[in-house]
Design a protein around this motif. Structure first.
Motif, PDB file in Angstrom:
ATOM      1  N   SER A 178       8.563   7.674 -12.964  1.00  0.00           N
ATOM      2  CA  SER A 178       9.887   7.219 -12.430  1.00  0.00           C
ATOM      3  C   SER A 178      10.377   6.809 -13.799  1.00  0.00           C
ATOM      4  O   SER A 178       9.897   6.188 -14.856  1.00  0.00           O
ATOM      5  N   LEU A 179      12.004   6.821 -13.698  1.00  0.00           N
ATOM      6  CA  LEU A 179      12.692   6.310 -14.647  1.00  0.00           C
ATOM      7  C   LEU A 179      12.706   4.941 -14.852  1.00  0.00           C
ATOM      8  O   LEU A 179      12.450   4.213 -15.793  1.00  0.00           O
ATOM      9  N   THR A 180      12.765   4.180 -13.836  1.00  0.00           N
ATOM     10  CA  THR A 180      12.205   2.728 -13.704  1.00  0.00           C
ATOM     11  C   THR A 180      11.445   2.278 -12.694  1.00  0.00           C
ATOM     12  O   THR A 180      11.250   3.058 -11.659  1.00  0.00           O
ATOM     13  N   GLY A 181      10.417   1.299 -12.953  1.00  0.00           N
ATOM     14  CA  GLY A 181       9.726   0.998 -11.959  1.00  0.00           C
ATOM     15  C   GLY A 181      10.028   0.122 -10.869  1.00  0.00           C
ATOM     16  O   GLY A 181      10.304   0.408  -9.856  1.00  0.00           O
ATOM     17  N   VAL A 222       2.292   4.264 -14.054  1.00  0.00           N
ATOM     18  CA  VAL A 222       1.669   4.826 -14.895  1.00  0.00           C
ATOM     19  C   VAL A 222       3.199   5.973 -15.276  1.00  0.00           C
ATOM     20  O   VAL A 222       3.866   6.443 -14.208  1.00  0.00           O
ATOM     21  N   ASN A 223       3.316   6.498 -16.402  1.00  0.00           N
ATOM     22  CA  ASN A 223       4.451   7.102 -16.687  1.00  0.00           C
ATOM     23  C   ASN A 223       5.741   6.776 -16.211  1.00  0.00           C
ATOM     24  O   ASN A 223       6.480   7.454 -15.359  1.00  0.00           O
ATOM     25  N   ASN A 231       0.776  -1.330  -0.120  1.00  0.00           N
ATOM     26  CA  ASN A 231       0.154  -0.067   0.143  1.00  0.00           C
ATOM     27  C   ASN A 231       1.009   1.250  -0.082  1.00  0.00           C
ATOM     28  O   ASN A 231       0.625   2.207   0.997  1.00  0.00           O
ATOM     29  N   VAL A 232       1.811   1.287  -1.052  1.00  0.00           N
ATOM     30  CA  VAL A 232       2.686   2.525  -1.173  1.00  0.00           C
ATOM     31  C   VAL A 232       2.375   3.063  -2.609  1.00  0.00           C
ATOM     32  O   VAL A 232       2.181   2.672  -3.470  1.00  0.00           O
ATOM     33  N   TYR A 233       2.518   4.714  -2.772  1.00  0.00           N
ATOM     34  CA  TYR A 233       2.784   5.451  -3.652  1.00  0.00           C
ATOM     35  C   TYR A 233       4.355   5.900  -3.920  1.00  0.00           C
ATOM     36  O   TYR A 233       4.528   6.553  -3.148  1.00  0.00           O
ATOM     37  N   ALA A 244       1.212  -1.478  -4.920  1.00  0.00           N
ATOM     38  CA  ALA A 244       1.953  -0.404  -5.006  1.00  0.00           C
ATOM     39  C   ALA A 244       1.622   0.309  -6.178  1.00  0.00           C
ATOM     40  O   ALA A 244       1.304  -0.313  -7.298  1.00  0.00           O
ATOM     41  N   HIS A 245       1.816   1.717  -6.008  1.00  0.00           N
ATOM     42  CA  HIS A 245       1.265   2.448  -7.314  1.00  0.00           C
ATOM     43  C   HIS A 245       2.560   3.321  -7.553  1.00  0.00           C
ATOM     44  O   HIS A 245       3.315   4.126  -6.678  1.00  0.00           O
TER      45      HIS A 245
END
Length: 371
Positions: free
Chosen positions: A234-237, A261-262, A200-202, A229-230
């Motif tokens: 980010s450059l890398t997920g 996303v993005n 449960n993190v963003y 996780a959301h």
């Protein structure tokens, strides 16, 4: 209890004691001094051998715990501001005298609880737990400027029984990074990071990864679960980083229910990433990367689905992908969305279709399910 009332309170680095609660009232702000003379200078961590930014010693973190137990840092959403700009400028101009400090660091401690606070502008790491156990981080917000160099949010480092949940982290480099020591120093210290839950993190990571493993992982990383996780902007997920000479391992890692996303590259596993502290590393210390499961993941506006680059001496094995759907920016050439070498695994229900090394669906998947 050390109670910090509403107001702005300037301080240099200081130490906590066991059985203490540091409580920040609503509208309380702890401001880190920008004068290096207000920060003690301490020896490097034994599992690193030197400071991370440059050889030698390091500045002590703003709030420190050494060999403590039963410590709480919490509040009514008060703020701890590292005022990191001066440190970022020194890093960029190569004018640091010692490696940068962190905001909070616990060393060889246990039963640590951090919650209900906002952290801003860390000089380097925001929360660093090293050689510690039973660390619970809940409902925190951590932000730095997207341009801040190599700033990292939460770093479980050679620590066990760590839980990070219900938090929002936006950093210049990595949001959450799991580590366990650097080359021959981490191998000798032999303290892994294990039993970690992230949920449960963003997460946002402007020039790094929202969730990273390594590259300093010489003591080993295992038994990690990431869920809900959301990941955005980010450059890398999700990244697994290591290199020859690291030794150690990254294994038994399960990552699920992720929304991206993005993001530039959704998944990165790179066996030739990172630097060495000195020339004393063992060139034949090849890291093990195995039994990693990525499943139930959706991505929108993704540039590259995955780059998996193991090494000839130590290929990445048992990489299991399932139920993954990524919307690629350049959908006209989906074959370019994956790149693989020296990696072995299997996949099921993955769009776009991964590289041949990860396409086959066989009994490896069933064995991974059972782990």
């Amino acid at each position: 209890m050390l109670f910090v009332p509403s107001g702005r309170w300037l301080t240099g680095s200081f130490n906590l004691t066991s059985h203490i609660t540091l409580f920040l009232d609503k509208d309380a702000v702890i401001l880190a001094s920008q004068d290096p003379s207000d920060w003690q200078v301490v020896d490097p961590l034994p599992s690193y051998g030197q400071g991370v930014d440059l050889p030698g010693r390091r500045y002590m973190s703003l709030i420190n715990g050494h060999m403590l137990h039963d410590v709480i840092i919490t509040g009514d959403n008060g703020t701890i501001d590292g005022q990191g700009l001066v440190w970022w400028d020194r890093y960029n101009s190569n004018s640091l005298e010692h490696s940068r400090p962190h905001l909070i660091e616990f060393v060889s401690s246990e039963n640590v609880f951090v919650s209900n606070l906002t952290f801003l502008n860390a000089p380097a790491y925001t929360i660093h737990s090293v050689y510690s156990r039973n660390v619970y981080i809940h409902n925190v917000t951590a932000n730095t400027s997207p341009e801040s160099p190599y700033t990292v949010g939460i770093v479980p480092d050679s620590s066990e029984n760590v839980c990070i949940q219900d938090s929002t982290i936006n950093m210049g480099y990595d949001a959450i990074s799991l580590k366990s020591g650097w080359d021959e120093y981490g191998i000798s210290y032999a303290r892994p990071t294990a039993n970690v839950e992230i949920r449960n993190v963003y997460l946002g990571a402007a020039s790094g990864s929202s969730i990273s493993f390594g590259s300093e992982m010489s003591g080993g990383i295992s038994d990690v679960e990431v869920s809900n996780a959301h990941i955005y902007n980010s450059l890398t997920g999700i990244a697994f980083r290591t290199t020859k000479g690291r030794g150690g391992y990254m294994k038994e890692i399960d990552i699920s229910n992720i929304h991206m996303v993005n993001v530039g590259t959704a998944f990165l596993a790179n066996g030739s990433f990172g630097t060495h502290p000195d020339s004393g590393f063992d060139e034949n210390a090849f890291p093990l990367v195995s039994h990693i499961r990525l499943h139930d993941i959706v991505g929108e506006n993704i540039s590259i689905a995955g780059d998996f680059f193991g090494t000839k001496e130590s290929p990445f094995t048992s990489i299991i992908l399932s139920n993954i759907s990524l919307s690629i920016k350049n959908s006209d050439s989906p074959a370019d969305s994956w790149q693989c070498s020296y990696v072995d695994g299997s996949s099921d229900s993955v769009v776009p279709e991964p590289c041949p090394e990860l396409k086959s669906f066989d009994s490896d998947y069933g064995r991974a399910e059972a782990l």
